[in-house]
Design an enzyme around this catalytic site. Structure first.
Site, PDB file in Angstrom:
ATOM      1  N   GLU A  98     -24.893  -7.196  60.564  1.00 10.69           N
ATOM      2  CA  GLU A  98     -25.198  -7.124  61.994  1.00 10.69           C
ATOM      3  C   GLU A  98     -26.561  -6.471  62.191  1.00 10.69           C
ATOM      4  O   GLU A  98     -26.991  -5.643  61.373  1.00 10.69           O
ATOM      5  CB  GLU A  98     -24.066  -6.324  62.684  1.00 10.69           C
ATOM      6  CG  GLU A  98     -24.238  -6.038  64.145  1.00 10.69           C
ATOM      7  CD  GLU A  98     -24.233  -7.258  65.066  1.00 10.69           C
ATOM      8  OE1 GLU A  98     -25.018  -8.192  64.796  1.00 10.69           O
ATOM      9  OE2 GLU A  98     -23.491  -7.252  66.060  1.00 10.69           O
ATOM     10  N   ASP A  99     -27.252  -6.862  63.261  1.00 16.02           N
ATOM     11  CA  ASP A  99     -28.578  -6.297  63.520  1.00 16.02           C
ATOM     12  C   ASP A  99     -28.523  -4.845  63.960  1.00 16.02           C
ATOM     13  O   ASP A  99     -29.246  -4.000  63.455  1.00 16.02           O
ATOM     14  CB  ASP A  99     -29.339  -7.154  64.555  1.00 16.02           C
ATOM     15  CG  ASP A  99     -28.546  -7.399  65.840  1.00 16.02           C
ATOM     16  OD1 ASP A  99     -27.376  -6.968  65.944  1.00 16.02           O
ATOM     17  OD2 ASP A  99     -29.100  -8.041  66.754  1.00 16.02           O
ATOM     18  N   ASP A 102     -24.465  -0.268  68.634  1.00 14.18           N
ATOM     19  CA  ASP A 102     -24.832   0.512  69.813  1.00 14.18           C
ATOM     20  C   ASP A 102     -23.568   1.266  70.277  1.00 14.18           C
ATOM     21  O   ASP A 102     -23.256   2.324  69.756  1.00 14.18           O
ATOM     22  CB  ASP A 102     -25.363  -0.500  70.840  1.00 14.18           C
ATOM     23  CG  ASP A 102     -25.868   0.130  72.116  1.00 14.18           C
ATOM     24  OD1 ASP A 102     -26.159   1.327  72.108  1.00 14.18           O
ATOM     25  OD2 ASP A 102     -25.975  -0.592  73.120  1.00 14.18           O
ATOM     26  N   PHE A 151     -34.437   0.431  73.981  1.00 13.19           N
ATOM     27  CA  PHE A 151     -34.140  -0.980  73.740  1.00 13.19           C
ATOM     28  C   PHE A 151     -35.110  -1.559  72.714  1.00 13.19           C
ATOM     29  O   PHE A 151     -36.322  -1.618  72.927  1.00 13.19           O
ATOM     30  CB  PHE A 151     -34.166  -1.789  75.032  1.00 13.19           C
ATOM     31  CG  PHE A 151     -33.470  -3.108  74.867  1.00 13.19           C
ATOM     32  CD1 PHE A 151     -32.080  -3.174  74.841  1.00 13.19           C
ATOM     33  CD2 PHE A 151     -34.191  -4.275  74.693  1.00 13.19           C
ATOM     34  CE1 PHE A 151     -31.421  -4.379  74.645  1.00 13.19           C
ATOM     35  CE2 PHE A 151     -33.551  -5.491  74.498  1.00 13.19           C
ATOM     36  CZ  PHE A 151     -32.157  -5.533  74.476  1.00 13.19           C
ATOM     37  N   ARG A 164     -37.774 -12.268  69.027  1.00 11.91           N
ATOM     38  CA  ARG A 164     -37.065 -12.281  67.745  1.00 11.91           C
ATOM     39  C   ARG A 164     -38.028 -12.472  66.579  1.00 11.91           C
ATOM     40  O   ARG A 164     -37.745 -12.049  65.462  1.00 11.91           O
ATOM     41  CB  ARG A 164     -36.049 -13.442  67.705  1.00 11.91           C
ATOM     42  CG  ARG A 164     -34.860 -13.290  68.636  1.00 11.91           C
ATOM     43  CD  ARG A 164     -33.798 -14.315  68.248  1.00 11.91           C
ATOM     44  NE  ARG A 164     -32.839 -14.576  69.316  1.00 11.91           N
ATOM     45  CZ  ARG A 164     -31.739 -13.862  69.529  1.00 11.91           C
ATOM     46  NH1 ARG A 164     -31.489 -12.816  68.778  1.00 11.91           N
ATOM     47  NH2 ARG A 164     -30.918 -14.176  70.498  1.00 11.91           N
TER      48      ARG A 164
HETATM   49  P1  5GP Z   1     -22.352  -2.816  70.792  1.00 16.62           P
HETATM   50  O1  5GP Z   1     -21.122  -3.651  70.925  1.00 16.62           O
HETATM   51  O2  5GP Z   1     -22.392  -1.958  69.557  1.00 16.62           O
HETATM   52  O3  5GP Z   1     -22.591  -1.997  72.039  1.00 16.62           O
HETATM   53  O4  5GP Z   1     -23.567  -3.800  70.804  1.00 16.62           O
HETATM   54  C1  5GP Z   1     -23.994  -4.531  69.755  1.00 16.62           C
HETATM   55  C2  5GP Z   1     -24.864  -5.684  70.222  1.00 16.62           C
HETATM   56  O5  5GP Z   1     -25.620  -5.331  71.389  1.00 16.62           O
HETATM   57  C3  5GP Z   1     -25.898  -6.047  69.190  1.00 16.62           C
HETATM   58  O6  5GP Z   1     -25.425  -7.006  68.319  1.00 16.62           O
HETATM   59  C4  5GP Z   1     -27.052  -6.543  70.040  1.00 16.62           C
HETATM   60  O7  5GP Z   1     -26.857  -7.906  70.321  1.00 16.62           O
HETATM   61  C5  5GP Z   1     -26.936  -5.789  71.335  1.00 16.62           C
HETATM   62  N1  5GP Z   1     -27.857  -4.623  71.389  1.00 16.62           N
HETATM   63  C6  5GP Z   1     -27.523  -3.313  71.435  1.00 16.62           C
HETATM   64  N2  5GP Z   1     -28.615  -2.531  71.486  1.00 16.62           N
HETATM   65  C7  5GP Z   1     -29.679  -3.361  71.456  1.00 16.62           C
HETATM   66  C8  5GP Z   1     -31.100  -3.152  71.452  1.00 16.62           C
HETATM   67  O8  5GP Z   1     -31.638  -2.030  71.475  1.00 16.62           O
HETATM   68  N3  5GP Z   1     -31.861  -4.277  71.410  1.00 16.62           N
HETATM   69  C9  5GP Z   1     -31.335  -5.536  71.371  1.00 16.62           C
HETATM   70  N4  5GP Z   1     -32.186  -6.554  71.343  1.00 16.62           N
HETATM   71  N5  5GP Z   1     -30.005  -5.773  71.371  1.00 16.62           N
HETATM   72  C10 5GP Z   1     -29.192  -4.694  71.400  1.00 16.62           C
END
Ligand code: 5GP
Length: 182
Positions: A98-99, A102, A151, A164
């Protein structure tokens, strides 16, 4: 494009060095095992492509797409599978790639959901961790970088499908997403 970027968070060369280390660690840990890398679309594609080439053992690759933020920059807490795996994971070792983590909601859901399908192990490999924002506990087994609560875009991470293709990871100027609405 660069007028939308506030500052560089992680340089392309730091990313490449860390990804190489992660790949070596993964190759060591999974030597002799049937490893399936599961990339989460679309943010992890660039990371997955680089990481896979640093893992010097046979691996299979598959992808899933889940809904997380949609077009917004804040999490809805609702996770839905938009595209499922093509490979069956019963009896195999699964590594989710996963990238960014959060709140942890997306990964938490994915780990739980894949565990019900009979794999031997399900582990998590994440490039970026925005640890300050965590809402649910997720165990991250391989981590690239801890980052502050800002972000991030670039190296696969987007805002409204843009940025991207940046080689480095940047902080997006807040006025870019407040101007265009969430
Ligand atoms: P979570 O479910 O952990 O809150 O969110 C994970 C997803 O939120 C990531 O796979 C990504 O798509 C998006 N996301 C969360 N923070 C960022 C950020 O700082 N930048 C971007 N581009 N996407 C984010």
């Amino acid at each position: 494009m660069h007028q939308d970027l506030e500052r560089k968070l992680v340089s392309a060369s730091d990313i490449q060095a860390r990804v190489a280390e992660m790949g070596r660690e993964i190759a060591r840990d999974y030597a002799g095992k049937d490893l399936l890398l599961v990339g989460i679309l679309k943010g992890s594609t660039i990371f997955m492509a680089d990481l896979a080439r640093q893992i010097d053992i046979p691996v299979a690759m598959d992808y899933m797409a889940v809904s997380s933020y949609g077009l917004s920059t804040t999490s809805s807490g609702v996770v839905r599978i938009l595209k499922d795996l093509e490979e069956s994971i019963g009896g195999r070792h699964v590594l989710i790639v996963e990238d960014i983590v959060d709140t942890g909601l997306t990964l938490n859901y994915l780990v739980e959901s894949l565990r019900t399908r009979g794999p031997v192990t399900v582990k998590v490999c994440v490039l970026l961790d925005k640890f300050e924002r965590r809402k649910v506990d997720v165990e991250v087994d391989y981590l690239g970088f801890l980052i502050p609560d800002e972000f991030a875009v670039g190296y696969g991470l987007d805002y409204r499908e843009r940025y991207r293709n940046l080689a480095d990871i940047w902080v997006l100027k807040p006025e870019v997403y407040t101007k265009q609405g969430e």
